[in-house]
Design an enzyme around this catalytic site. Structure first.
Site: not given
Ligand code: AMP
Length: 197
Positions: A15, A90, A129, A135, A146
């Site tokens: 995404k 989220r 990845r 990461r 996650r």
């Molecule tokens: P992502 O790159 O979208 O997978 O986000 C990486 C991490 O950032 C997630 O595992 C959360 O710890 C934090 N994060 C990103 N977006 C949100 C959100 N909308 N609400 C809470 N935590 C977030």
């Protein structure tokens, strides 16, 4: 014409990559909360210091902190006619925060792109990845957490948007270009056009 979009899919669904491509195709900013948090962490900002341990563990940052961050970003000029959100909202509480903020401006989400990728495929893409980007939250425990949070907290937001009739499901298995084309076609079918800037 506006293009207020959200892309939803499990970790490893692609995404982030598709979000950037779609935003570019429609002339709108791609706003990824994960990217904003990671930039803050690497720059060592106050916010970055505050959220690093939470993000590394795979947990979610608090709704209040995240929603405030997004409100600030959406208030910038480039998001006036449209935006593509990736990673926010989220959970159902964040949907409420976003609805309230947008309603205050007389706005609402136009389309929610649901990127469908089978669980095994997304796990293997995350593993790839992890090997390429290293990461800190791409370790086995954080990945499991996650995906778990996605199924428990994030997938239910799709039901909310389905009730509004704004979900466009897209098959997320295929080449990057194929998937981008599918998303563009799904958006055009719903009347989304390039935003003139
Ligand atoms: P992502 O790159 O979208 O997978 O986000 C990486 C991490 O950032 C997630 O595992 C959360 O710890 C934090 N994060 C990103 N977006 C949100 C959100 N909308 N609400 C809470 N935590 C977030």
């Amino acid at each position: 014409m506006t293009a207020r979009l959200l892309i939803v899919g499990p970790q490893g669904s692609g995404k982030g990559t598709q979000g950037v491509r779609i935003a570019e195709a429609f002339g709108i900013p791609a706003i990824s909360t994960g990217d904003i948090f990671r930039a803050n962490i690497s720059e060592g900002t106050e916010l970055g210091v505050k959220v690093k341990a939470i993000i590394d563990s795979g947990d979610l940052v608090s709704d209040e902190v995240t929603s405030e961050l997004v409100r600030d970003r959406l208030a910038q000029d480039d998001a006036a006619q449209g935006f593509l959100l990736d990673g926010y909202p989220r959970n159902v509480a964040q949907v409420g925060h976003l609805d309230e903020f947008l309603a205050g401006r007389g706005e609402a989400l136009d389309v929610v792109i649901e990127l469908d990728v089978p669980r095994e495929e997304s796990i293997s893409r995350i593993a790839q990845r992890a090997a390429e980007q290293g990461r800190d939250d791409d370790n086995e425990e954080a990945i499991a957490r996650r995906l778990d949070i996605y199924e428990r907290e994030t997938a239910p937001i799709l039901d909310v948007f389905r009730e509004r009739g704004i979900v466009a499901p897209v098959d997320g298995v295929g080449s990057l270009d194929e998937i981008t084309e599918r998303i563009i076609a799904a958006l055009e079918a719903r009347g989304i056009e390039r935003v003139a800037v």
